[in-house]
Design a protein around this motif. Structure first.
Motif, short mmCIF file in Angstrom:
data_model
loop_
_atom_site.label_atom_id
_atom_site.label_comp_id
_atom_site.label_asym_id
_atom_site.label_seq_id
_atom_site.Cartn_x
_atom_site.Cartn_y
_atom_site.Cartn_z
N ILE A 75 26.61 36.41 43.36
CA ILE A 75 26.83 37.62 42.57
C ILE A 75 28.00 37.41 41.62
CG2 ILE A 75 27.54 40.06 42.71
CD1 ILE A 75 25.93 40.17 45.35
N ARG A 76 27.80 37.75 40.36
CA ARG A 76 28.86 37.64 39.35
C ARG A 76 29.83 38.80 39.53
NH1 ARG A 76 27.86 35.46 34.38
NH2 ARG A 76 30.02 36.09 34.02
N ILE A 77 30.65 38.70 40.54
CA ILE A 77 31.52 39.81 40.93
C ILE A 77 32.57 40.11 39.87
CG2 ILE A 77 33.19 38.45 42.24
CD1 ILE A 77 31.64 41.88 43.23
N ASP A 78 32.86 39.13 38.98
CA ASP A 78 33.83 39.35 37.91
C ASP A 78 33.37 40.42 36.92
OD1 ASP A 78 31.89 37.20 37.37
OD2 ASP A 78 32.80 37.18 35.38
N GLN A 79 32.07 40.77 36.95
CA GLN A 79 31.54 41.78 36.04
C GLN A 79 31.78 43.21 36.54
OE1 GLN A 79 27.36 40.87 35.57
NE2 GLN A 79 27.77 39.13 34.22
N TYR A 80 32.27 43.33 37.78
CA TYR A 80 32.37 44.64 38.41
C TYR A 80 33.81 45.12 38.61
CZ TYR A 80 27.45 43.86 39.50
OH TYR A 80 26.10 43.62 39.40
N LYS A 81 33.96 46.41 38.78
CA LYS A 81 35.25 47.02 39.08
C LYS A 81 35.60 46.77 40.55
CE LYS A 81 34.65 50.88 35.83
NZ LYS A 81 34.52 52.37 35.74
N LYS A 106 32.23 46.86 35.04
CA LYS A 106 33.40 47.05 34.17
C LYS A 106 32.92 47.55 32.82
CE LYS A 106 36.28 43.32 36.09
NZ LYS A 106 36.79 41.95 35.82
N GLU A 107 33.81 48.23 32.13
CA GLU A 107 33.51 48.74 30.80
C GLU A 107 33.06 47.59 29.89
OE1 GLU A 107 32.87 52.12 28.89
OE2 GLU A 107 34.08 52.10 30.72
N GLY A 108 31.95 47.79 29.20
CA GLY A 108 31.47 46.80 28.23
C GLY A 108 30.57 45.72 28.79
N GLN A 109 30.37 45.68 30.11
CA GLN A 109 29.51 44.65 30.71
C GLN A 109 28.03 44.90 30.40
OE1 GLN A 109 29.94 41.75 32.25
NE2 GLN A 109 32.16 41.84 32.00
N ARG A 110 27.65 46.16 30.28
CA ARG A 110 26.26 46.50 29.95
C ARG A 110 26.27 47.58 28.86
NH1 ARG A 110 26.01 42.64 32.67
NH2 ARG A 110 24.60 42.15 34.40
N TYR A 295 12.66 40.45 35.39
CA TYR A 295 14.04 40.85 35.65
C TYR A 295 14.69 41.28 34.33
CZ TYR A 295 19.05 40.53 36.46
OH TYR A 295 20.38 40.82 36.53
N ILE A 296 15.24 42.51 34.33
CA ILE A 296 15.84 43.07 33.11
C ILE A 296 17.16 43.73 33.45
CG2 ILE A 296 15.52 44.71 31.20
CD1 ILE A 296 12.52 44.27 31.51
N ARG A 297 18.15 43.48 32.59
CA ARG A 297 19.47 44.05 32.81
C ARG A 297 19.53 45.50 32.33
NH1 ARG A 297 22.08 38.83 30.08
NH2 ARG A 297 21.95 37.38 31.85
N LEU A 298 20.44 46.23 32.94
CA LEU A 298 20.66 47.63 32.60
C LEU A 298 20.88 47.80 31.10
CD1 LEU A 298 21.26 50.53 33.80
CD2 LEU A 298 23.68 49.88 33.63
#
Length: 306
Positions: A75-81, A106-110, A295-298
């Motif tokens: 999991i790319r945990i660096d993308q999360y708060k 995190k803000e701006g990740q999606r 598979y599709i991102r938010l």
């Protein structure tokens, strides 16, 4: 859908088919493919069992599972708060597994597509899509199980969606578990439909083709600016502790606003539309025809209006 017990998913971003690493696949195989497991099915699919298991994920002890889970599923945990313990490294910042499970980006990740004719992905998930809900649908379950009436549970409301487009977004335990609005609009009405809590894993669907209409679900009828009426259906699943509505449905919503989240467990969001108003994206339709999810991102494009 799968090769043996393998679940194939087309990754839009890698432009290739990948084999999904399933969390708890042994349990799913036991519950749905083993005679003893099938005997215990009513217990496993009961609300009591899922609530009990879900509650264990709220305990401080459950936080010990977070770091190994992140490693095992890359999991790319660096993308999360971070979680509640903000002074800790992110892997140990969550006070429970459930807090990690409903982590926020995190803000701006999606970002959601800004184009009015494009529908933003309402969940970060694996998508099936169909232009028309008809009785000859065979993916992922028999067509009779995907009728608007069966999904919505109300004959009058279902009339608006008969023969219309359909998307099924399956969230795995490894995924971001918050779901969002795909367009601007308002909620016309919302209600819960009682039911069981079967697994929504494709392996379970192979054995139980009525899961989407047997499982507990929450239905919201939305009026959107660019895609007409939508039936937004959140489907519960085994070990989903709760389906939570985090948005005040009395007010209008904007594209990309968070609607709610699932506590522990994989689950599904189903979206039904009015006939001829929109169609799922071409890659979703093409892969669905082959029995493969996409598979599709938010926030990425999942459909276009007509």
């Amino acid at each position: 859908m799968s090769k043996g017990f393998e679940i194939q998913v087309f990754n839009r971003y890698a432009n290739k088919i990948e084999i999904e690493k399933v969390y708890g696949d042994g349990m799913v195989k036991f519950a749905y493919g083993n005679p003893v497991g099938r005997m215990l099915g009513p217990v496993i699919a009961s609300k009591w069992f899922s609530r009990f298991y879900g509650n264990t994920q709220d305990s401080p002890k459950s936080a010990k599972k977070v770091a190994p889970f992140i490693r095992n599923f890359h999991i790319r945990i660096d993308q999360y708060k971070k979680g509640s313990f903000t002074e800790n490294p992110i892997e140990t910042s969550y006070q429970s597994f459930n807090e990690f499970f409903i982590r926020e980006f995190k803000e701006g990740q999606r970002t959601f597509t800004p184009n009015d004719h494009e529908m933003g992905a309402f969940a970060e998930a694996r998508y099936f899509g169909h232009e028309n809900m008809t009785d000859d649908l065979t993916i992922p379950v028999k067509g009779s199980m995907l009728r608007a009436l069966d999904l919505i549970g109300n004959r009058e409301l279902a009339k608006d969606f008969t023969g219309g487009p359909l998307m099924i977004a399956r969230l795995c335990p490894v995924d971001y578990h918050r779901y969002h609005y795909p367009d601007h609009g308002k909620t016309l009405q919302a209600f819960s439909v009682p039911g069981d809590l079967h697994s929504v894993n494709p392996l379970a669907l192979k054995y139980r083709q009525d899961i989407f209409i047997k499982n507990e679900r929450r239905v919201a009828i939305l009026e959107t600016e660019h895609f007409g009426k939508l039936a937004y259906i959140e489907v519960g699943a085994t070990c989903v502790g709760k389906i939570v509505q985090s948005f005040d449905e009395a007010g209008p919503f904007k594209k990309g606003d968070e609607k709610g989240y699932f506590l522990f467990g994989g689950s599904t969001v189903v979206l039904c539309g009015e006939k001829g108003r929109w169609a799922p994206s071409a890659d979703i339709l093409n892969n669905t025809a082959k029995g493969i999810e996409t598979y599709i991102r938010l926030g990425d494009v999942v459909a276009e209006n007509h």
